[in-house]
Motif scaffolding. Structure first.
Motif, mmCIF file in Angstrom:
data_model
loop_
_atom_site.group_PDB
_atom_site.id
_atom_site.type_symbol
_atom_site.label_atom_id
_atom_site.label_comp_id
_atom_site.label_asym_id
_atom_site.label_seq_id
_atom_site.Cartn_x
_atom_site.Cartn_y
_atom_site.Cartn_z
ATOM 1 N N PRO A 50 18.403 33.812 90.344
ATOM 2 C CA PRO A 50 18.751 34.837 89.346
ATOM 3 C C PRO A 50 19.998 35.580 89.828
ATOM 4 O O PRO A 50 20.136 35.843 91.021
ATOM 5 C CB PRO A 50 17.541 35.770 89.326
ATOM 6 C CG PRO A 50 16.439 34.999 89.966
ATOM 7 C CD PRO A 50 17.084 34.031 90.913
ATOM 8 N N GLU A 51 20.887 35.891 88.906
ATOM 9 C CA GLU A 51 22.139 36.543 89.275
ATOM 10 C C GLU A 51 22.102 38.044 89.006
ATOM 11 O O GLU A 51 21.653 38.479 87.954
ATOM 12 C CB GLU A 51 23.314 35.941 88.493
ATOM 13 C CG GLU A 51 23.657 34.515 88.880
ATOM 14 C CD GLU A 51 24.304 34.399 90.254
ATOM 15 O OE1 GLU A 51 24.892 35.375 90.757
ATOM 16 O OE2 GLU A 51 24.212 33.304 90.820
ATOM 17 N N VAL A 52 22.581 38.810 89.966
ATOM 18 C CA VAL A 52 22.818 40.239 89.811
ATOM 19 C C VAL A 52 24.302 40.425 90.125
ATOM 20 O O VAL A 52 24.725 40.254 91.264
ATOM 21 C CB VAL A 52 21.934 41.084 90.756
ATOM 22 C CG1 VAL A 52 22.262 42.563 90.605
ATOM 23 C CG2 VAL A 52 20.466 40.817 90.509
ATOM 24 N N VAL A 53 25.070 40.728 89.088
ATOM 25 C CA VAL A 53 26.522 40.726 89.176
ATOM 26 C C VAL A 53 27.086 42.142 89.171
ATOM 27 O O VAL A 53 26.661 42.983 88.380
ATOM 28 C CB VAL A 53 27.117 39.922 87.990
ATOM 29 C CG1 VAL A 53 28.639 39.899 88.049
ATOM 30 C CG2 VAL A 53 26.553 38.504 87.970
ATOM 31 N N ALA A 54 28.067 42.363 90.043
ATOM 32 C CA ALA A 54 28.822 43.621 90.043
ATOM 33 C C ALA A 54 30.267 43.301 89.700
ATOM 34 O O ALA A 54 30.811 42.291 90.149
ATOM 35 C CB ALA A 54 28.754 44.287 91.415
ATOM 36 N N PHE A 55 30.877 44.157 88.897
ATOM 37 C CA PHE A 55 32.293 44.023 88.576
ATOM 38 C C PHE A 55 33.039 45.051 89.398
ATOM 39 O O PHE A 55 32.841 46.248 89.229
ATOM 40 C CB PHE A 55 32.534 44.257 87.083
ATOM 41 C CG PHE A 55 31.983 43.158 86.238
ATOM 42 C CD1 PHE A 55 32.797 42.116 85.826
ATOM 43 C CD2 PHE A 55 30.654 43.152 85.863
ATOM 44 C CE1 PHE A 55 32.284 41.090 85.052
ATOM 45 C CE2 PHE A 55 30.134 42.130 85.089
ATOM 46 C CZ PHE A 55 30.954 41.093 84.684
ATOM 47 N N SER A 56 33.866 44.573 90.291
ATOM 48 C CA SER A 56 34.609 45.458 91.169
ATOM 49 C C SER A 56 35.948 45.785 90.526
ATOM 50 O O SER A 56 36.749 44.898 90.250
ATOM 51 C CB SER A 56 34.834 44.784 92.522
ATOM 52 O OG SER A 56 35.553 45.633 93.367
ATOM 53 N N VAL A 57 36.199 47.065 90.303
ATOM 54 C CA VAL A 57 37.452 47.461 89.666
ATOM 55 C C VAL A 57 38.316 48.356 90.545
ATOM 56 O O VAL A 57 39.475 48.564 90.239
ATOM 57 C CB VAL A 57 37.201 48.155 88.311
ATOM 58 C CG1 VAL A 57 36.642 47.169 87.317
ATOM 59 C CG2 VAL A 57 36.294 49.349 88.449
ATOM 60 N N TYR A 58 37.779 48.852 91.617
ATOM 61 C CA TYR A 58 38.559 49.719 92.498
ATOM 62 C C TYR A 58 38.499 49.195 93.925
ATOM 63 O O TYR A 58 37.452 48.770 94.403
ATOM 64 C CB TYR A 58 38.038 51.162 92.471
ATOM 65 C CG TYR A 58 38.172 51.807 91.119
ATOM 66 C CD1 TYR A 58 39.419 52.146 90.618
ATOM 67 C CD2 TYR A 58 37.053 52.047 90.339
ATOM 68 C CE1 TYR A 58 39.546 52.727 89.371
ATOM 69 C CE2 TYR A 58 37.173 52.627 89.083
ATOM 70 C CZ TYR A 58 38.425 52.971 88.615
ATOM 71 O OH TYR A 58 38.555 53.536 87.379
ATOM 72 N N HIS A 69 20.008 43.493 96.089
ATOM 73 C CA HIS A 69 19.760 42.407 95.138
ATOM 74 C C HIS A 69 21.033 41.747 94.624
ATOM 75 O O HIS A 69 20.958 40.796 93.850
ATOM 76 C CB HIS A 69 18.962 42.933 93.937
ATOM 77 C CG HIS A 69 17.661 43.544 94.329
ATOM 78 N ND1 HIS A 69 16.593 42.796 94.770
ATOM 79 C CD2 HIS A 69 17.260 44.829 94.384
ATOM 80 C CE1 HIS A 69 15.589 43.595 95.059
ATOM 81 N NE2 HIS A 69 15.965 44.845 94.835
ATOM 82 N N LEU A 70 22.172 42.220 95.038
ATOM 83 C CA LEU A 70 23.455 41.729 94.556
ATOM 84 C C LEU A 70 23.661 40.263 94.942
ATOM 85 O O LEU A 70 23.381 39.867 96.078
ATOM 86 C CB LEU A 70 24.568 42.588 95.161
ATOM 87 C CG LEU A 70 25.945 42.511 94.558
ATOM 88 C CD1 LEU A 70 25.921 42.866 93.082
ATOM 89 C CD2 LEU A 70 26.879 43.446 95.295
ATOM 90 N N THR A 71 24.116 39.442 93.996
ATOM 91 C CA THR A 71 24.354 38.028 94.273
ATOM 92 C C THR A 71 25.809 37.625 94.060
ATOM 93 O O THR A 71 26.264 36.642 94.619
ATOM 94 C CB THR A 71 23.473 37.125 93.386
ATOM 95 O OG1 THR A 71 23.791 37.373 92.014
ATOM 96 C CG2 THR A 71 22.000 37.375 93.641
ATOM 97 N N THR A 72 26.530 38.382 93.236
ATOM 98 C CA THR A 72 27.899 38.005 92.884
ATOM 99 C C THR A 72 28.733 39.253 92.622
ATOM 100 O O THR A 72 28.257 40.186 91.989
ATOM 101 C CB THR A 72 27.913 37.128 91.608
ATOM 102 O OG1 THR A 72 27.116 35.969 91.846
ATOM 103 C CG2 THR A 72 29.315 36.702 91.239
#
Length: 129
Positions: A50-58, A69-72
Motif C-alpha cells: 500500500p502506498e502512502v505518498v508525500a508531495f514535497s514542495v519545499y 508509514h511513508l512509502t513514496t
C-alpha cells in the motif's frame, strides 16, 4: 472528430508511479554516492505494498515528515536541481522511494516522435539529478 485529452498533475504523477520513474543515484556515479552505504544509492525494491505518498514542495521540509508509514515522496521538476543528497540516503534507508513529478506536453499525446523525445529527455533529467 478530434478527441481532446487533458492530464492533471495528479494524473501525470500516477502515470509516473505506474511507470516506476524512480530517483536514485546512477550506478555510473556510485563512487560519488553521498550515503554511508552505496546500497542506499540504488533503487528501492520492496515489491507491491500500500502506498502512502508525500508531495514535497519545499527544500528541507522532508526532515519534518512522519516517516512511520511513508512509502513514496514525489518531487516536482523544479526541485530536482536542488534535492538534498541527505534526502536520498534517509529515504532509501527507510525503504521510501523518491519519484519525480514531471509535465507531459499535451501536444505529445498523439505524436509518437514527441513522446519518444519526452521520455528520453525526462529520464536524462532524472538521471542527472
Amino acid at each position: 472528430m478530434a478527441i481532446s485529452i487533458s492530464f492533471s498533475p495528479v494524473m501525470i504523477m500516477l502515470m509516473v508511479l505506474a511507470s516506476g520513474l524512480n530517483i536514485y543515484w546512477s550506478e555510473t556515479y556510485a563512487s560519488n554516492c553521498p550515503c554511508q552505504s552505496e546500497s542506499l544509492c540504488l533503487p528501492v525494491d520492496v515489491g507491491v505494498r500500500p502506498e502512502v505518498v508525500a508531495f514535497s514542495v519545499y527544500y528541507k521540509t522532508w526532515k519534518h515528515y512522519n516517516w512511520t508509514h511513508l512509502t513514496t515522496i514525489v518531487l516536482d521538476e523544479i526541485q530536482l536541481t536542488e534535492v538534498d543528497p541527505e534526502l536520498l540516503c534517509y529515504a532509501h534507508a527507510r525503504n521510501v522511494r523518491l519519484l519525480a513529478l514531471v509535465k507531459f506536453p499535451k501536444e505529445a499525446i498523439q505524436n509518437r516522435t514527441l513522446q519518444q523525445s519526452w521520455i528520453i529527455n525526462t529520464i536524462q533529467m532524472v538521471s542527472d539529478y
